[in-house]
Enzyme design. Structure first.
Site, PDB file in Angstrom:
ATOM      1  CD  GLU A   1      -2.571   1.662   0.318  1.00 13.88           C
ATOM      2  OE1 GLU A   1      -2.484   2.829  -0.117  1.00 13.88           O
ATOM      3  OE2 GLU A   1      -3.344   0.803  -0.152  1.00 13.88           O
TER       4      GLU A   1
ATOM      5  CG  ASP B   1       5.054   3.079  -6.727  1.00 17.43           C
ATOM      6  OD1 ASP B   1       4.054   3.783  -6.933  1.00 17.43           O
ATOM      7  OD2 ASP B   1       5.598   2.383  -7.610  1.00 17.43           O
ATOM      8  N   GLY B   2       3.405   0.454  -5.427  1.00 18.13           N
ATOM      9  CA  GLY B   2       3.102  -0.889  -5.892  1.00 18.13           C
ATOM     10  C   GLY B   2       3.911  -1.311  -7.099  1.00 18.13           C
TER      11      GLY B   2
ATOM     12  CG  ASP C   1      -7.984  -3.161  -4.714  1.00 22.55           C
ATOM     13  OD1 ASP C   1      -9.045  -3.409  -5.310  1.00 22.55           O
ATOM     14  OD2 ASP C   1      -7.924  -2.874  -3.511  1.00 22.55           O
TER      15      ASP C   1
ATOM     16  N   PRO D   1      -3.484  10.807 -10.362  1.00 22.13           N
ATOM     17  CG  PRO D   1      -3.119  12.955  -9.515  1.00 22.13           C
ATOM     18  CD  PRO D   1      -4.092  11.808  -9.470  1.00 22.13           C
TER      19      PRO D   1
END
Length: 787
Positions: free
Chosen positions: A555, A587-588, A605, A612
């Site tokens: 997350e 950051d994913g 997800d 952004p």
């Protein structure tokens, strides 16, 4: 000899407009670079708050260090315009590594690995990359004004104002043009590579212009010998302190204003540009006002206290003005064009914050005007020191705003605190012999702002007034404003920026199903990854599968993870505290890129297409990273919010997905059409056979009516999409296709855009299912013919 004198005079006359053109162009290219570098570095470092802070900090620190170096060089170099020409070439050369970043940095995170990425090594590496890539070109940019004012052509007019004031004003005005030109015109039409190349070419042209100015000035103005000492060029310490405080308070104000505006304007790449452009325009106007009236007594020390007094009151009142005007600016209704939206939003920002920022922006030019004499060439050398102090103060103000003011006070009371700080500065700046009325005015203003802080501003909330009674908690920070609601229809809900519901307890079954479907389609999902946590309900759904041994959920927001733990534990099966689960704040895309052959199932997800930085999660680079992170036989599930996509955007995402996963099984999450969700399932090998799926459904024993039985699970299948089904563009980190096109559609059409929901969803699904069936039949006939 007379001819030589006239030629030199003519050269000086022509040099002045040339210098102003270069100042304007320098401001435009600087902000264009800053916007493009920030976006490019987000692609490398991730869209997390920490990564954005590193890039922003290095840019401001570079400008400050460059201004300081310019202050030192200005009294020592013989031909400053040759130095400035070399500086423009330096900016162009230093920008090349950022330009080519996607090509040389692709293997960085796999080499680093996930453990080092999320540890001290990852943070150190991200900081080092920001410093190496952003700080050098920004520092070279900071040389311009200190060196440009040094070699100003002499004049006979005794009333000639300080050229630094006019150059500062023109340079700031140029920044507005550069910002809007890139965000509203260039990037929506071209990809990052050609736009960045164009801006670099502008630096080369500016270098040629600096050479022409050097020729025009000739040998009439050169460094006196011996060069002045640093102490002689440095302004008095009070002026440097005031310059730093001015930058601090203006940047802290901008931080609050940006977050407030995003509570109202559509979340997109374009909205922050309008806010920043409006602030810079107000600061440019303030600089022009001081430059035009520089000879009047008010625009020296005499005007500082009234300016600070007015700025404090206006900034503290701006949250009330915001709430009064917001109902009259319905941004959700759509706009005529992108330019109209930017002007419309800029008009709103200027109405709310423009007077406050313009008045506050008078302070720094007043400091510069009061700290030197325009007719003294040596006094002009102070500009580098003042700009350095102002830049360092601005950097500190942004960090304090994000790290301290927003978490402690929120945006509304945060502005009240900033307004009170201006009034404290006014009190400190009061002369010993001043009129009693001015003293009482400052005291009265401080009393008014204190009253606002105690009584009026705490009543303002970061949600629509109709949701205010349902608000039970709010969190503010660099990631934005997060509200926790207890709503009659949604249940316990998490609302980001007053616009985007990250999850709600009333949709618990649907959210868990986003985990159930891909896990049931894998024969042995031992290790599972979730890109995006939000409420934790989807990741918690995986705990219902006995085959799952390890869950990792990434997350981007600390605030979201804390809220999931504190407010949603009863709805997410306690996923935050389960020993099988690891929560990572990162950051994913960056986190996933650091893995190789690590997961059996990866679940992506729902992400806001126009948010952004979120369009990066629909790029071919991200899908390639997902494929690398899968074990043999692994499955990557990409859930898509069809109610936030139109047909063209979905087809681009599908085409991009099929470039990496040549075959994608398509599933719907449920049969409704209010907020339909569709999933693309890509595998690294052939899908499991029917008996394996039957065993998984039977062994898991879910109570969900949609997936509790094999027949019902299969009923959610739409078909199989294969390479060649779609022809057209592919979404990449370079072209930003999804983010820019989705953002543009949201701005132009608003909530009534041609999104795939309601009756439109039913018609579209029927056509899409038929197309999948047709292409599948063609493929079967082709295979039979080959046999």
């Amino acid at each position: 000899m007379g001819s030589n004198i006239s030629e030199k005079t003519a050269g000086r006359v022509w040099a002045v407009p040339g210098i102003y053109v270069l100042a304007f162009a320098g401001g435009a290219t600087a902000l264009a670079h800053q916007l493009l570098w920030t976006r490019r570095m987000v692609d490398l470092l991730g869209a997390s708050a920490g990564s954005a802070a590193r890039v922003f900090g290095c840019f401001f620190l570079g400008l400050a260090l460059g201004a300081m170096a310019g202050a030192v060089l200005a009294g020592r170099v013989r031909r400053p315009w040759r130095w400035l020409g070399a500086a423009e070439i330096g900016i162009a050369l230093f920008s090349v590594p950022i330009l080519l970043l996607p090509w040389w940095a692709d293997g960085l995170w796999p080499w680093l690995g996930p453990d080092r990425l999320t540890g001290l090594t990852g943070g150190t590496l991200k900081t080092a990359l920001s410093v190496l890539l952003v700080l050098p070109p920004a520092a070279v940019m900071g040389l311009f004004l200190p060196l440009a004012v040094r070699d100003w052509p002499p004049t006979r007019s005794p009333k000639n104002p300080d050229p630094g004031l006019w150059l500062y004003a023109v340079n700031t005005a140029g920044a507005v043009l550069g910002l809007f030109a890139v965000s509203a015109w260039l990037l929506p039409r071209f990809s990052m590579l050609p736009v960045m190349t164009l801006i670099i070419a502008c630096n080369v042209l500016a270098a040629i212009g600096c050479g022409l100015v050097d020729i025009l000035l000739g040998s009439s103005v050169r460094t006196p010998a011996p060069p002045p000492s640093l102490k002689a060029t440095r302004p008095a310490r009070p002026y440097l302190v005031m310059a730093a405080v001015s930058g601090f308070l203006v940047m802290a104000t901008e931080v609050m204003a940006l977050l407030m505006t995003q509570l109202l304007a559509p979340l997109s790449f374009f909205a922050p540009s309008a806010v920043l452009g409006s602030f810079i325009a107000a600061l440019a106007l303030a600089a022009f006002i001081v430059a035009a009236g520089a000879r009047r007594p008010f625009f020296h020390e005499n005007g500082m206290v009234p300016v600070l007094l007015a700025a404090g009151l206006l900034i503290a009142l701006s949250p009330l003005i915001f709430h009064a005007l917001a109902p009259h600016f319905p941004f959700a209704a759509g706009s005529r064009s992108l330019w109209f939206f930017l002007l419309y939003l800029s008009c709103f920002v200027l109405l709310v914050f423009g007077p406050a920022v313009c008045v506050a922006g008078l302070w720094f030019p007043l400091i510069a005007n009061a700290s030197g004499r325009p007719d003294d060439a040596q006094s002009r050398l102070r500009w580098g020191w003042l700009l350095a102090a102002n830049g360092l103060g601005g950097l500190a103000g942004a960090e304090v705003g994000y790290r301290l003011l927003l978490p402690l006070f929120g945006p509304y009371r945060g502005l009240g605190v900033i307004g009170f700080a201006y009034l404290v500065a006014a009190w400190i700046c009061l002369p010993q012999r001043t009129h009693p009325a001015l003293t009482w005015a400052v005291r009265g203003a401080m009393t008014v702002v204190a009253g606002l802080l105690l009584f009026a501003l705490p009543r303002l909330h970061p949600v629509h007034p109709t949701l205010a009674p349902n608000l039970i908690a709010e969190r503010h920070g660099r990631e934005g404003s997060l509200a926790i609601l207890d709503h009659p229809q949604m249940g316990r809900a998490m609302l980001l920026q007053n616009q985007y519901v990250l999850g709600a307890s009333a949709a618990r079954a649907e959210a868990e199903r986003q985990a159930h479907i891909p896990l049931l389609l894998h024969p042995a999902p031992a290790r599972v990854a979730f890109i995006g946590l939000a409420t934790g309900i989807t990741a918690g759904g995986a705990l219902a599968h006995p085959a799952v041994e390890r869950i990792e959920a990434v997350e981007i927001s600390h605030a979201v993870t804390r809220a999931a733990r504190e407010w949603f534990g009863n709805y997410n099966r306690g996923v935050m505290d389960d020993p099988r689960v690891r929560i990572i704040v990162e950051d994913g895309r960056t986190w996933l890129a650091a893995h190789e052959h690590a997961f059996d199932v990866i679940v992506s997800d729902l992400f806001l297409p126009w948010g952004p930085g979120e369009g990066r999660l629909y790029t071919v680079e991200h899908f390639m990273a997902a494929r690398r992170a899968l074990r043999d036989g692994g499955l990557f599930c990409l859930w898509l919010p069809m109610y936030q996509l139109d047909n063209d955007q979905f087809m681009v995402i599908l085409n991009t997905f099929l470039r990496v996963f040549p075959e994608a099984n398509v599933f719907i999450r449920e049969t409704g059409d209010v907020a339909p969700v569709l999933g693309l399932m890509g595998r690294t090998s052939r899908p499991p056979d029917g008996p394996q799926i039957s065993r998984r459904v039977r062994d898991t024993g879910l109570e969900d009516p949609y997936v509790g039985e094999e027949d019902r699970l299969r009923a959610l299948s739409v078909g199989t999409a294969r390479t060649g089904l779609v022809r057209g563009p592919v979404n990449t980190l370079d072209n930003l296709w999804i983010e820019l096109h989705a953002g543009r559609l949201r701005i132009l059409e608003g909530e009534t855009g041609p999104y795939l929901r309601g009756e439109r969803w039913g018609r579209w699904m029927e056509a899409f299912r038929g197309e999948l069936t047709r292409t599948s039949n063609i493929e079967h006939r082709t295979l039979n013919a080959e046999r």
